[in-house]
Design a protein around this motif. Structure first.
Motif, PDB file in Angstrom:
ATOM      1  N   PRO A 228       0.829  -1.213   0.000  1.00 48.42           N
ATOM      2  CA  PRO A 228       0.000   0.000   0.000  1.00 48.42           C
ATOM      3  C   PRO A 228       0.862   1.262   0.000  1.00 48.42           C
ATOM      4  O   PRO A 228       1.974   1.280   0.538  1.00 48.42           O
ATOM      5  CB  PRO A 228      -0.803  -0.129   1.298  1.00 48.42           C
ATOM      6  CG  PRO A 228       0.080  -0.928   2.201  1.00 48.42           C
ATOM      7  CD  PRO A 228       0.800  -1.901   1.313  1.00 48.42           C
ATOM      8  N   ARG A 229       0.327   2.302  -0.584  1.00 47.94           N
ATOM      9  CA  ARG A 229       0.987   3.606  -0.570  1.00 47.94           C
ATOM     10  C   ARG A 229       0.387   4.406   0.580  1.00 47.94           C
ATOM     11  O   ARG A 229      -0.724   4.939   0.483  1.00 47.94           O
ATOM     12  CB  ARG A 229       0.782   4.332  -1.904  1.00 47.94           C
ATOM     13  CG  ARG A 229       1.539   5.644  -2.010  1.00 47.94           C
ATOM     14  CD  ARG A 229       1.353   6.270  -3.387  1.00 47.94           C
ATOM     15  NE  ARG A 229       2.043   7.531  -3.523  1.00 47.94           N
ATOM     16  CZ  ARG A 229       3.315   7.670  -3.836  1.00 47.94           C
ATOM     17  NH1 ARG A 229       4.060   6.588  -4.059  1.00 47.94           N
ATOM     18  NH2 ARG A 229       3.890   8.858  -3.943  1.00 47.94           N
ATOM     19  N   LEU A 230       1.148   4.479   1.670  1.00 52.79           N
ATOM     20  CA  LEU A 230       0.631   5.057   2.901  1.00 52.79           C
ATOM     21  C   LEU A 230       1.016   6.517   3.084  1.00 52.79           C
ATOM     22  O   LEU A 230       0.421   7.204   3.915  1.00 52.79           O
ATOM     23  CB  LEU A 230       1.114   4.236   4.095  1.00 52.79           C
ATOM     24  CG  LEU A 230       0.724   2.745   4.064  1.00 52.79           C
ATOM     25  CD1 LEU A 230       1.344   2.005   5.235  1.00 52.79           C
ATOM     26  CD2 LEU A 230      -0.781   2.589   4.068  1.00 52.79           C
ATOM     27  N   MET A 238       7.562  -1.171   5.523  1.00 59.11           N
ATOM     28  CA  MET A 238       6.609  -2.175   5.997  1.00 59.11           C
ATOM     29  C   MET A 238       7.344  -3.500   6.160  1.00 59.11           C
ATOM     30  O   MET A 238       7.871  -4.054   5.195  1.00 59.11           O
ATOM     31  CB  MET A 238       5.436  -2.323   5.024  1.00 59.11           C
ATOM     32  CG  MET A 238       4.452  -3.425   5.421  1.00 59.11           C
ATOM     33  SD  MET A 238       3.090  -3.619   4.253  1.00 59.11           S
ATOM     34  CE  MET A 238       2.198  -2.107   4.535  1.00 59.11           C
ATOM     35  N   ILE A 239       7.366  -3.991   7.387  1.00 60.81           N
ATOM     36  CA  ILE A 239       8.020  -5.248   7.712  1.00 60.81           C
ATOM     37  C   ILE A 239       6.940  -6.242   8.100  1.00 60.81           C
ATOM     38  O   ILE A 239       6.074  -5.951   8.947  1.00 60.81           O
ATOM     39  CB  ILE A 239       9.033  -5.080   8.860  1.00 60.81           C
ATOM     40  CG1 ILE A 239      10.029  -3.970   8.511  1.00 60.81           C
ATOM     41  CG2 ILE A 239       9.748  -6.384   9.137  1.00 60.81           C
ATOM     42  CD1 ILE A 239      10.822  -4.213   7.242  1.00 60.81           C
ATOM     43  N   VAL A 249      11.133  -7.724   4.960  1.00 59.91           N
ATOM     44  CA  VAL A 249      10.473  -6.647   4.228  1.00 59.91           C
ATOM     45  C   VAL A 249       9.250  -7.218   3.517  1.00 59.91           C
ATOM     46  O   VAL A 249       9.339  -8.214   2.780  1.00 59.91           O
ATOM     47  CB  VAL A 249      11.449  -6.008   3.231  1.00 59.91           C
ATOM     48  CG1 VAL A 249      10.739  -4.940   2.395  1.00 59.91           C
ATOM     49  CG2 VAL A 249      12.641  -5.402   3.954  1.00 59.91           C
ATOM     50  N   ALA A 250       8.108  -6.630   3.773  1.00 56.85           N
ATOM     51  CA  ALA A 250       6.853  -7.143   3.226  1.00 56.85           C
ATOM     52  C   ALA A 250       6.782  -6.874   1.731  1.00 56.85           C
ATOM     53  O   ALA A 250       6.901  -5.727   1.285  1.00 56.85           O
ATOM     54  CB  ALA A 250       5.662  -6.505   3.938  1.00 56.85           C
ATOM     55  N   PHE A 289      -5.733   0.210   5.760  1.00 59.50           N
ATOM     56  CA  PHE A 289      -5.039  -1.002   5.312  1.00 59.50           C
ATOM     57  C   PHE A 289      -5.394  -2.187   6.205  1.00 59.50           C
ATOM     58  O   PHE A 289      -5.632  -3.299   5.713  1.00 59.50           O
ATOM     59  CB  PHE A 289      -3.529  -0.755   5.315  1.00 59.50           C
ATOM     60  CG  PHE A 289      -2.719  -2.010   5.151  1.00 59.50           C
ATOM     61  CD1 PHE A 289      -2.655  -2.668   3.932  1.00 59.50           C
ATOM     62  CD2 PHE A 289      -2.010  -2.537   6.225  1.00 59.50           C
ATOM     63  CE1 PHE A 289      -1.916  -3.840   3.786  1.00 59.50           C
ATOM     64  CE2 PHE A 289      -1.259  -3.687   6.085  1.00 59.50           C
ATOM     65  CZ  PHE A 289      -1.212  -4.343   4.861  1.00 59.50           C
ATOM     66  N   ALA A 290      -5.437  -1.972   7.510  1.00 59.25           N
ATOM     67  CA  ALA A 290      -5.794  -3.051   8.438  1.00 59.25           C
ATOM     68  C   ALA A 290      -7.208  -3.546   8.173  1.00 59.25           C
ATOM     69  O   ALA A 290      -7.476  -4.757   8.205  1.00 59.25           O
ATOM     70  CB  ALA A 290      -5.642  -2.576   9.878  1.00 59.25           C
TER      71      ALA A 290
END
Length: 467
Positions: A228-230, A238-239, A249-250, A289-290
């Motif tokens: 995702p672009r946060l 993002m891990i 790294v995700a 995202f969650a």
């Protein structure tokens, strides 16, 4: 009216009263039994979730209730409430049995005494009462039948005790399964990894003083469909925690499922500290995202984070200094000659339009740029002359130590001699020995401040912050 007829009428009235009382007792017992099966009448079925339904209205042990279960089934005289099952042995009587016995007794009395009795339902029997006082005495058949009926009725009442009305005993029942009404509620599954465990995990990708941390824990492991672009202004890492409990790294890799994510936004860089509004917007994106991943999000407190990040941002602004020594020529020098001299000393033309001097790890240590800020390109270097160039010493990116500043000065002196250039400062004043000593002390002091703040010069963290 003779004495015999009065006795008969009194006996019949007594029988009717007894039948009426018996029906009331049976109806009361039946109501109590039905009430005991559905719990207390003064309890709310929804509010009493903590009550155990097997205990409501219970006065006997679980074993005794099971043992006496067949005997607790009755044949009430209320129309429409007849149970579907009957006991195997029933010594009780109902209204129909009693009326049949009464009818038999009346018939026997009529045949012996020639007295006509008329009976309809529960109405009191009417007799033709005459003035003849010489009526024969009642036979023993009627009295014995009435006596037998009363005995049977009384025995059925005494042998079948009514349920006790005392409060349920609070002692635990071993064989009764405890029922909790909350088990009927289909709650959402719990998250796979608790947030406290995520926070305690070793995550070398982040620094809680610099990175505003958020955490997402899923209810079911799944692949990451897309990164995702946060945030569009700040660097975000993002891990993900894989199924084997390792962090990496995700990335949207087929077959790799994640249980949770640690997401950090770098709030300090050379542009300054992120604002409270920027952090709040980032938190909203993480929450979205969650939700899309059927998980829960945990965000660090913004005010607590800013209270730690603000002093560090002030220190970063104070130590973020670049030392420049300019090498100038009174006459122009060819770009090809400039390039050859730099490359002989180990400089390389980088993609950002500058020459970089790399250390043994391949990291840029010193840089050489044009005087006017334009870019070095192969085409311009091959055809364009230059008045000189500048050598830059980034305090935050060069490792701490005297030897590094000495190396920097040695390269500058060597290039000035090779290309016949003069060393000047920002005011176009010739560099003096005193100036070099002051610059050297300034560089070492700033780097010591970084070391005290646990941001070593030239480290990966320093490269992140000062970028």
């Amino acid at each position: 009216m003779n004495e015999t007829l009065l006795i008969i009428i009194a006996a019949l009235l007594t029988v009717l009263v007894a039948v009426f009382a018996y029906n009331m007792i049976q109806e009361s017992r039946y109501r109590n039994k039905i009430r005991s099966q559905f719990g207390h009448s003064d309890q709310d079925a929804l509010m009493g979730s903590q009550m155990q339904s097997v205990r409501d209205g219970r006065t006997l042990s679980h074993e005794k209730i099971n043992a006496d279960a067949p005997a607790m089934t009755y044949k009430p005289s209320i129309v429409g409430n007849t149970p579907t099952s009957q006991p195997e042995e029933d010594d009780d009587i109902d209204l129909n049995d009693f009326l049949d016995d009464l009818n038999d007794a009346d018939n026997e009395a009529q045949s012996n005494q020639e007295i006509t009795l008329s009976q309809t339902g529960l109405e009191v029997p009417t007799h033709q009462v005459g003035t003849d006082t010489n009526l024969p005495a009642p036979t023993s058949g009627l009295m014995s039948s009435l006596r037998a009926t009363f005995n049977r009725m009384l025995n059925s009442i005494s042998d079948d005790p009514q349920p006790e009305l005392s409060a349920p005993v609070a002692n635990p029942i071993d064989d009764a399964e405890v029922f909790d009404e909350t088990q009927l509620t289909s709650n959402q599954p719990n998250i796979l990894i608790e947030f406290d465990d995520l926070k305690r995990s070793r995550l070398p990708w982040f620094d809680s003083r610099i990175d505003y941390m958020t955490y997402v824990s899923l209810r079911e492991a799944q692949e990451l469909p897309v990164v995702p672009r946060l945030s569009s202004r700040y660097r975000v890492q993002m891990i993900g925690c894989t199924m084997d409990g390792l962090f990496q790294v995700a990335e949207p890799i087929p077959g790799v499922q994640y249980q949770a994510f640690a997401i950090g936004m770098q709030a300090i860089n050379r542009n300054g500290l992120a604002s409270e509004r920027d952090l709040a917007m980032f938190g909203q994106q993480v929450q979205h995202f969650a939700d899309s991943m059927d998980g829960e999000a945990k965000l660090d407190d913004i005010h607590n984070f800013l209270s730690i990040a603000e002093p560090l941002d002030e220190l970063c602004a104070r130590v973020d200094q670049i030392i420049a020594i300019h090498l100038v020529s009174r006459v122009s020098i060819l770009g090809s000659e400039l390039r050859n001299s730099l490359e002989k000393l180990g400089f390389q033309l980088l993609q950002d339009g500058a020459f970089g001097y790399l250390d043994q790890n391949g990291e840029v240590k010193f840089t050489a740029v044009t005087l006017d800020g334009s870019l070095f390109t192969p085409q311009l270097l091959a055809s364009q002359p230059y008045k000189g160039f500048s050598m830059l010493f980034d305090i935050t990116r060069v490792p701490h130590g005297d030897q590094h500043f000495e190396e920097y000065m040695d390269l500058a002196v060597s290039l000035s001699q090779t290309l016949h250039l003069e060393l000047v400062d920002d005011q176009i004043q010739e560099v003096s020995t005193e100036w070099l000593k002051n610059i050297r002390s300034f560089v070492l002091d700033k780097q010591m401040e970084m070391i005290d703040a646990r941001i070593p010069p030239g480290s990966e963290l320093a490269q992140r912050v000062f970028s």
